[in-house]
Design a protein around this motif. Structure first.
Motif, mmCIF file in Angstrom:
data_model
loop_
_atom_site.group_PDB
_atom_site.id
_atom_site.type_symbol
_atom_site.label_atom_id
_atom_site.label_comp_id
_atom_site.label_asym_id
_atom_site.label_seq_id
_atom_site.Cartn_x
_atom_site.Cartn_y
_atom_site.Cartn_z
ATOM 1 N N SER A 1 36.089 -49.321 21.116
ATOM 2 C CA SER A 1 35.215 -50.053 20.197
ATOM 3 C C SER A 1 33.828 -50.251 20.802
ATOM 4 O O SER A 1 32.817 -50.232 20.087
ATOM 5 N N ALA A 2 33.755 -50.420 22.126
ATOM 6 C CA ALA A 2 32.453 -50.563 22.785
ATOM 7 C C ALA A 2 31.663 -49.256 22.702
ATOM 8 O O ALA A 2 30.447 -49.260 22.481
ATOM 9 N N GLY A 3 32.355 -48.130 22.878
ATOM 10 C CA GLY A 3 31.702 -46.827 22.730
ATOM 11 C C GLY A 3 31.239 -46.599 21.301
ATOM 12 O O GLY A 3 30.138 -46.079 21.064
ATOM 13 N N TYR A 4 32.070 -46.996 20.348
ATOM 14 C CA TYR A 4 31.731 -46.899 18.928
ATOM 15 C C TYR A 4 30.503 -47.745 18.617
ATOM 16 O O TYR A 4 29.590 -47.333 17.908
ATOM 17 N N MET A 5 30.447 -48.941 19.219
ATOM 18 C CA MET A 5 29.317 -49.842 19.013
ATOM 19 C C MET A 5 28.036 -49.237 19.586
ATOM 20 O O MET A 5 26.972 -49.261 18.951
ATOM 21 N N GLY A 6 28.126 -48.659 20.779
ATOM 22 C CA GLY A 6 26.959 -48.033 21.392
ATOM 23 C C GLY A 6 26.456 -46.853 20.586
ATOM 24 O O GLY A 6 25.248 -46.685 20.383
ATOM 25 N N PHE A 7 27.376 -46.036 20.095
ATOM 26 C CA PHE A 7 27.016 -44.880 19.274
ATOM 27 C C PHE A 7 26.321 -45.329 17.988
ATOM 28 O O PHE A 7 25.272 -44.785 17.607
ATOM 29 N N SER A 8 26.889 -46.325 17.318
ATOM 30 C CA SER A 8 26.318 -46.813 16.066
ATOM 31 C C SER A 8 24.962 -47.464 16.293
ATOM 32 O O SER A 8 24.040 -47.320 15.489
ATOM 33 N N HIS A 9 24.852 -48.183 17.419
ATOM 34 C CA HIS A 9 23.575 -48.804 17.755
ATOM 35 C C HIS A 9 22.499 -47.746 17.957
ATOM 36 O O HIS A 9 21.367 -47.874 17.470
ATOM 37 N N GLY A 10 22.828 -46.669 18.661
ATOM 38 C CA GLY A 10 21.865 -45.592 18.862
ATOM 39 C C GLY A 10 21.484 -44.914 17.564
ATOM 40 O O GLY A 10 20.321 -44.559 17.354
ATOM 41 N N SER A 11 22.464 -44.749 16.658
ATOM 42 C CA SER A 11 22.204 -44.054 15.402
ATOM 43 C C SER A 11 21.297 -44.863 14.489
ATOM 44 O O SER A 11 20.648 -44.307 13.595
ATOM 45 N N ASN A 12 21.220 -46.180 14.689
ATOM 46 C CA ASN A 12 20.367 -47.019 13.842
ATOM 47 C C ASN A 12 19.153 -47.537 14.605
ATOM 48 O O ASN A 12 18.015 -47.272 14.254
ATOM 49 N N ASP A 13 19.397 -48.242 15.700
ATOM 50 C CA ASP A 13 18.312 -48.967 16.366
ATOM 51 C C ASP A 13 17.334 -48.062 17.094
ATOM 52 O O ASP A 13 16.122 -48.287 17.060
ATOM 53 N N ALA A 14 17.836 -47.056 17.776
ATOM 54 C CA ALA A 14 16.933 -46.185 18.550
ATOM 55 C C ALA A 14 15.985 -45.410 17.647
ATOM 56 O O ALA A 14 14.919 -44.977 18.082
ATOM 57 N N GLN A 15 16.356 -45.251 16.379
ATOM 58 C CA GLN A 15 15.539 -44.456 15.470
ATOM 59 C C GLN A 15 14.252 -45.151 15.045
ATOM 60 O O GLN A 15 13.307 -44.507 14.591
ATOM 61 N N LYS A 16 14.194 -46.474 15.177
ATOM 62 C CA LYS A 16 13.042 -47.202 14.632
ATOM 63 C C LYS A 16 11.758 -46.875 15.384
ATOM 64 O O LYS A 16 10.711 -46.633 14.782
ATOM 65 N N THR A 17 11.835 -46.846 16.708
ATOM 66 C CA THR A 17 10.655 -46.484 17.484
ATOM 67 C C THR A 17 10.337 -45.003 17.314
ATOM 68 O O THR A 17 9.171 -44.600 17.356
ATOM 69 N N MET A 18 11.379 -44.191 17.120
ATOM 70 C CA MET A 18 11.132 -42.775 16.826
ATOM 71 C C MET A 18 10.249 -42.640 15.589
ATOM 72 O O MET A 18 9.306 -41.829 15.554
ATOM 73 N N GLY A 19 10.553 -43.433 14.560
ATOM 74 C CA GLY A 19 9.770 -43.389 13.328
ATOM 75 C C GLY A 19 8.331 -43.799 13.549
ATOM 76 O O GLY A 19 7.405 -43.215 12.965
ATOM 77 N N ILE A 20 8.121 -44.810 14.415
ATOM 78 C CA ILE A 20 6.765 -45.271 14.709
ATOM 79 C C ILE A 20 5.961 -44.190 15.438
ATOM 80 O O ILE A 20 4.791 -43.925 15.123
ATOM 81 N N ILE A 21 6.574 -43.545 16.439
ATOM 82 C CA ILE A 21 5.877 -42.487 17.182
ATOM 83 C C ILE A 21 5.548 -41.310 16.256
ATOM 84 O O ILE A 21 4.435 -40.771 16.276
ATOM 85 N N ALA A 22 6.523 -40.924 15.417
ATOM 86 C CA ALA A 22 6.291 -39.827 14.478
ATOM 87 C C ALA A 22 5.179 -40.188 13.488
ATOM 88 O O ALA A 22 4.345 -39.338 13.142
ATOM 89 N N LEU A 23 5.146 -41.458 13.040
ATOM 90 C CA LEU A 23 4.097 -41.915 12.132
ATOM 91 C C LEU A 23 2.722 -41.820 12.800
ATOM 92 O O LEU A 23 1.745 -41.356 12.185
ATOM 93 N N ALA A 24 2.630 -42.248 14.060
ATOM 94 C CA ALA A 24 1.355 -42.194 14.782
ATOM 95 C C ALA A 24 0.884 -40.746 14.955
ATOM 96 O O ALA A 24 -0.309 -40.434 14.756
ATOM 97 N N LEU A 25 1.795 -39.847 15.310
ATOM 98 C CA LEU A 25 1.438 -38.443 15.499
ATOM 99 C C LEU A 25 1.039 -37.787 14.172
ATOM 100 O O LEU A 25 0.077 -37.007 14.114
#
Length: 359
Positions: free
Chosen positions: A190-214
Motif C-alpha cells: 500500500s505504501a508503494g501504491y501510495m508513492g506511485f499514485s502520488h507521483g502520477s498526480n503531484d509530481a505532474q504539477k510542476t511539470m505543467g508549470i515548466i512546460a507552460l514557461a517554455l
C-alpha cells in the motif's frame, strides 16, 4: 535565455520544497506504524514517485494550459506564482501543518496571472463545459480544482472509514499479533501504491508549470537566440517532455530526503495513533483517490487525500482517537491556502510591474 533558466530553477526549488512538504505526507503512515524507517520509506517513495511521474500528463496539461489564459503568462507570472507557493509551503512546513502544495501552486499561478492581466479576472478559465461528456471530463478551475478540492477529501474520509470497518470485520477473529504481522507486510504494497499514485498526480504539477514557461517563452520569441545545445528547451506546442518528467521526479525525491520529518510526525503520530492495519487502509484509500483524479486530469491534493483518509480510519476506530484541535488547525490551513498564495503572488507581480521588471 537566462530568464527562462531562472524560471526553471525556481520551479525546481518549488518541487524540492514540495518533496519535503508533500511527499512526506505520502509516506507518513508507513513510518507512523513503524513498518519502515524514515530512510527506507524515503527510498520507497523516491522509486515509486519516479515511476508514477512517468505514467501520464493529464494533470500537467490541466495546470499548464487549463486554468489561466496562456496569452497573459510571462516569466514574471510563473516566477511570482511559484514564489507564492514557496513562501506558503515554508511557513506551513515550519509549523508542521500538512497544507496543500498543489493548491499553493494553483493559487499562486492564478494570483500571478490576474496581476499580469492588470486585475482582469477573465484571465482565469473558470469553467469549460464539454458537450456530450460527463462533468468530470469538463475543464476549467471549477471542474478541475474547486469541485475536486471538496469532493476528494470527503471521498477519502468516507472511503477510509468504510474500508477500516470492513477490515475490522474480516480480521475480528484473528489475534492482534497476527493482524500486525499480516498488515505490516501488506502495508509495504500500500505504501508503494501510495508513492506511485502520488507521483502520477503531484509530481505532474510542476511539470505543467515548466512546460507552460517554455511554451510561453518559445511563442514570444524569448528562445530564438538560444545556442544549439539548448534546443531541447524550445516548445512550439504545449507538451511535457521526458526530461521534464525525470528532473521533476528526481528533484521531488531529493526534497523528500531533505526534511519531511515534521509533517511525517504530525500525520503519522499526532492526528491518530496508527497500527499497520490502519496505515494499510489509509494508504490504499488515499492512493486510489489520487490515481483516479490523475487519470481525470484533476490536480487534487495529496495532503487532503491522505489526511482525510487517516481521519476516516481514526473515526472507524473511535471518534475519541482523533485529536480534534489538530484536525481543526489542518482544515483552516486548507481553506486559507488558495487565497493566501494567490494574494502573495498577486502582490509580487504588481511590485515587479512597479519596478519595471519584465524578465
Amino acid at each position: 535565455m537566462m530568464p527562462i533558466l531562472f524560471v526553471i530553477l525556481v520551479a525546481l526549488v518549488f518541487e524540492f520544497i514540495n518533496g519535503f512538504h508533500d511527499t512526506a505526507n505520502s509516506i507518513a503512515t508507513v513510518v507512523g506504524t513503524k513498518v519502515l524507517s524514515p530512510r527506507q520509506a524515503i527510498v520507497l517513495a523516491a522509486i515509486t514517485n519516479l515511476f508514477g511521474a512517468l505514467t501520464g500528463t493529464a494533470v500537467a496539461s490541466t495546470v499548464g494550459q487549463g486554468l489561466v489564459d496562456t496569452h497573459y503568462v510571462n516569466n514574471a507570472t510563473v516566477i511570482c506564482g511559484l514564489m507564492g507557493g514557496i513562501v506558503w509551503n515554508l511557513v506551513t512546513w515550519r509549523l508542521g501543518l500538512p497544507s496543500s502544495s498543489s493548491h499553493a501552486l494553483i493559487g499562486g499561478l492564478i494570483g500571478a496571472a490576474v496581476a499580469s492581466a492588470h486585475t482582469n479576472w477573465n484571465v482565469v478559465i473558470w469553467a469549460a463545459p464539454a458537450p456530450n461528456k460527463p462533468w468530470y471530463a469538463w475543464g476549467g478551475l471549477l471542474y478541475k480544482v474547486v469541485i475536486p478540492m471538496f469532493s476528494s477529501p470527503l471521498l477519502g474520509f468516507i472511503a477510509g472509514c468504510f474500508l477500516m470497518v470492513l477490515l475490522y470485520l474480516v480480521v475480528s477473529r484473528l489475534k492482534p499479533r497476527t493482524v500486525n504481522l499480516l498488515f505490516g507486510r501488506l502495508q509495504l504494497l500500500s505504501a508503494g501504491y501510495m508513492g506511485f499514485s502520488h507521483g502520477s498526480n503531484d509530481a505532474q504539477k510542476t511539470m505543467g508549470i515548466i512546460a507552460l514557461a517554455l511554451f510561453s517563452a518559445t511563442k514570444s520569441g524569448g528562445l530564438d537566440q538560444m545556442p544549439a545545445w539548448l534546443d531541447f528547451l524550445r516548445t512550439p506546442k504545449f507538451e511535457i517532455a521526458t526530461w521534464i518528467k525525470l528532473i521533476c521526479a528526481l528533484t521531488m525525491a531529493a526534497g523528500t530526503a531533505a526534511g519531511g520529518w515534521r509533517i511525517i510526525r504530525t500525520l503519522g503520530h499526532k492526528v491518530v495513533r496508527l497500527q499497520p492495519i490502519h496505515g494499510f487502509a489509509a494508504e490504499t484509500t488515499a492512493a486510489t483517490v489520487l490515481l483516479v483524479a490523475a487519470r481525470l486530469g484533476m490536480p487534487v491534493s495529496t495532503t487532503h487525500a491522505i489526511s482525510t483518509s487517516i481521519m476516516g480510519v481514526g473515526m472507524a476506530k473511535t471518534p475519541k482517537a482523533l485529536k480534534w484541535e489538530l484536525v481543526e488547525r489542518i482544515v483552516w490551513t486548507w481553506f486559507l491556502t488558495l487565497p493566501a498564495t494567490g494574494t502573495i503572488a498577486y502582490v509580487l507581480v504588481r511590485a515587479s510591474q512597479g519596478l519595471g521588471w519584465t524578465p
